[in-house]
Design an enzyme around this catalytic site. Structure first.
Site, short mmCIF file in Angstrom:
data_model
loop_
_atom_site.label_atom_id
_atom_site.label_comp_id
_atom_site.label_asym_id
_atom_site.label_seq_id
_atom_site.Cartn_x
_atom_site.Cartn_y
_atom_site.Cartn_z
CE1 TYR A 114 -2.01 0.02 7.48
CE2 TYR A 114 -0.72 1.96 6.89
CZ TYR A 114 -0.83 0.60 7.03
OH TYR A 114 0.23 -0.20 6.73
CE LYS A 166 0.75 1.85 3.39
NZ LYS A 166 2.01 2.36 4.02
P1 NDP Z 1 12.31 1.32 2.77
O1 NDP Z 1 12.81 2.66 2.43
O2 NDP Z 1 12.71 0.75 4.08
O3 NDP Z 1 12.76 0.28 1.65
C1 NDP Z 1 12.49 0.46 0.29
C2 NDP Z 1 13.45 -0.41 -0.50
O4 NDP Z 1 13.14 -0.25 -1.88
C3 NDP Z 1 14.93 0.00 -0.38
O5 NDP Z 1 15.56 -0.57 0.74
C4 NDP Z 1 15.50 -0.53 -1.68
O6 NDP Z 1 15.73 -1.93 -1.56
C5 NDP Z 1 14.33 -0.39 -2.65
N1 NDP Z 1 14.50 0.77 -3.54
C6 NDP Z 1 14.66 0.70 -4.87
N2 NDP Z 1 14.80 1.91 -5.42
C7 NDP Z 1 14.71 2.80 -4.39
C8 NDP Z 1 14.79 4.22 -4.34
N3 NDP Z 1 14.95 4.98 -5.43
N4 NDP Z 1 14.68 4.81 -3.13
C9 NDP Z 1 14.50 4.09 -2.02
N5 NDP Z 1 14.41 2.72 -2.02
C10 NDP Z 1 14.52 2.08 -3.20
O7 NDP Z 1 10.74 1.34 2.63
P2 NDP Z 1 9.68 0.39 3.34
O8 NDP Z 1 10.15 -1.00 3.31
O9 NDP Z 1 9.30 0.97 4.63
O10 NDP Z 1 8.41 0.58 2.36
C11 NDP Z 1 8.32 -0.08 1.11
C12 NDP Z 1 6.83 -0.17 0.72
O11 NDP Z 1 6.14 -0.93 1.70
C13 NDP Z 1 6.12 1.16 0.63
O12 NDP Z 1 5.19 1.12 -0.41
C14 NDP Z 1 5.38 1.27 1.96
O13 NDP Z 1 4.21 2.05 1.89
C15 NDP Z 1 5.06 -0.19 2.23
N6 NDP Z 1 4.97 -0.47 3.66
C16 NDP Z 1 3.87 -1.14 4.12
C17 NDP Z 1 3.73 -1.43 5.44
C18 NDP Z 1 2.54 -2.19 5.90
O14 NDP Z 1 2.34 -2.26 7.11
N7 NDP Z 1 1.75 -2.77 5.03
C19 NDP Z 1 4.72 -1.00 6.43
C20 NDP Z 1 5.88 -0.36 5.85
C21 NDP Z 1 5.97 -0.10 4.50
P3 NDP Z 1 17.01 -2.62 -2.22
O15 NDP Z 1 18.20 -2.00 -1.55
O16 NDP Z 1 16.82 -4.04 -1.89
O17 NDP Z 1 16.95 -2.35 -3.69
#
Ligand code: NDP
Length: 384
Positions: free
Chosen positions: A238, A154
């Site tokens: 949410y 989401k």
């Molecule tokens: P993070 O910033 O922690 O991680 C995002 C990951 O995406 C990065 O670590 C990286 O992984 C990859 N990535 C690729 N390109 C980019 C870029 N340009 N900038 C930043 N990151 C990039 O985010 P979250 O894990 O917190 O969130 C990811 C998604 O999950 C979002 O859509 C968020 O809304 C959703 N979410 C949902 C939750 C829920 O409870 N359902 C809770 C938290 C988040 P890599 O290094 O492996 O390429």
């Protein structure tokens, strides 16, 4: 039946094009049903382990950030119908760490450039897109074209058009699409839905939904290109969800106002906070607020004959609920494990998911209407 036979039978089944029929939107999809049960089998014999592994659907996580690392990967150790089979990452050091930690073979590790070749990998059944919001559409569409079922985090995407394209791509590919709406599998939130939709305290008159936290500096969540917007996209969704599954209806009109920015540098491209009101055809009114500058976490309904509420309401653990009759008492569950197992079962049994792409689209339409109402300073009506 040998392991290979089990696997091959399942593959034939998973390729069946009748999944195409499962994406159709119905208003029933706004109503959460009872959560699935899960058990934690802990057989230790190698043969048994391998057999279990073979019969579980393989999930590949795309984007190994906080949510994948801290929630989804650990949850996939508890799931009964799916397992962590692959990863897609742009960070080689993470690939090395995850391969070791989760016993992922080299051939199941992808980066963003070679991701499309996942289509040839029979160990991956489901791709779970856990990237910044602005990247969801591209990766969901690529996953669908690779013939994989998809879970997308989401908010589904950053525009209505993107959501529509994602749904279309999944339909054309004959794969299922689900949104990571974990609270549809969480007992306190399911209780809010039951109390509201069954009118246990009579008709709901007003609702309050708030969600916020203090955003650190320098993260993609404050970059409009990657996030699509500020706290509304990330946290406000949410509130929209909670109000709809509690009232059991869709809003018909919205008014909204962006909050004053206390940090203009940090929130250069997105709102810092926003409040909005949703009107419902039955006369109910929901007042909502989301912020990246303060902690907020309430879902509350005032009905004709009493109230019911959760606070905190949207977390992974430790939710608390009460009604005008007393405290709610439910077990703490592994929301993400239940959510992913439910989708795996939907894929296996070819039944529709209760959190489909159409629900993600519906919510993005509402989020866009909230921005429109705030920007134009006028009441925006929604047509369904
Ligand atoms: P993070 O910033 O922690 O991680 C995002 C990951 O995406 C990065 O670590 C990286 O992984 C990859 N990535 C690729 N390109 C980019 C870029 N340009 N900038 C930043 N990151 C990039 O985010 P979250 O894990 O917190 O969130 C990811 C998604 O999950 C979002 O859509 C968020 O809304 C959703 N979410 C949902 C939750 C829920 O409870 N359902 C809770 C938290 C988040 P890599 O290094 O492996 O390429």
């Amino acid at each position: 039946m040998s392991e290979n036979e089990i696997r091959n039978t399942r593959r034939v089944f998973l390729k069946d094009t009748s999944y195409m029929a499962l994406g159709l939107f119905s208003l029933n999809m706004i109503l959460p049903a009872a959560a699935s049960c899960q058990s934690n089998d802990t057989h230790t014999e190698k043969g048994m382990e391998n057999e279990q592994k073979a019969s579980k659907l393989g999930i590949a996580l795309v984007g190994l950030g906080g949510y994948s690392e801290e929630q989804l990967a650990p949850a996939l150790k508890e799931t009964k119908y799916c397992r962590l089979a692959g990863i897609v990452t742009g960070t080689p050091s993470k690939a090395a760490k995850w391969k070791k930690k989760y016993d992922i073979p080299d051939q199941n590790v992808y980066n963003y450039q070679n991701f499309d070749s996942i289509k040839d990998n029979k160990e991956i059944d489901i791709v779970y897109v856990v990237l910044p919001n602005g990247m969801h559409a591209e990766y969901v569409i690529r996953a669908a074209k690779a013939g994989k079922h998809v879970i997308c985090e989401k908010p589904m995407a950053v525009t209505v058009k993107e959501c529509e394209d994602m749904i279309q791509a999944c339909k054309e590919a004959g794969v299922m699409l689900s949104i990571g709406y974990r609270l549809h599998f969480e007992p306190f939130n399911l209780e809010m839905a039951r109390l509201g939709q069954n009118k246990v305290f009579g008709n709901i008159k007003t609702m309050q939904a708030t969600n916020g936290f203090v955003l650190p500096k320098g993260v993609w969540r404050a970059d409009k290109k990657l996030a699509g917007g500020g706290p509304l996209m990330d946290l406000g969704v949410y509130c929209v969800q909670g109000v709809i599954y509690t009232i059991g209806e869709l809003p018909i009109a919205i008014t909204a106002k962006e909050g004053k920015k206390t940090d203009k540098e940090k929130f250069k491209t997105v709102e810092e906070s926003i409040s909005w009101t949703m009107e419902f055809a039955n006369g109910a009114i929901a007042k909502c607020n989301t912020s990246y500058a303060e902690d907020l976490n309430i879902l509350r309904a005032e009905a004709e004959n009493g109230y019911f509420q959760l606070s905190p309401s949207y977390g992974y653990h430790g939710l608390q609920g009460e009604t005008s009759k007393g405290k709610m008492n439910f077990p703490d569950v592994y929301e993400q494990a239940l959510q992913m197992d439910d989708f795996a079962q939907c894929v296996i049994d070819k039944k529709p998911t209760k959190v489909p792409g159409e629900m993600g689209l519906r919510d993005v339409k509402i989020l866009m209407a909230i921005y429109e109402a705030a920007n134009a300073g006028k009441r925006v009506e929604l047509q369904w």
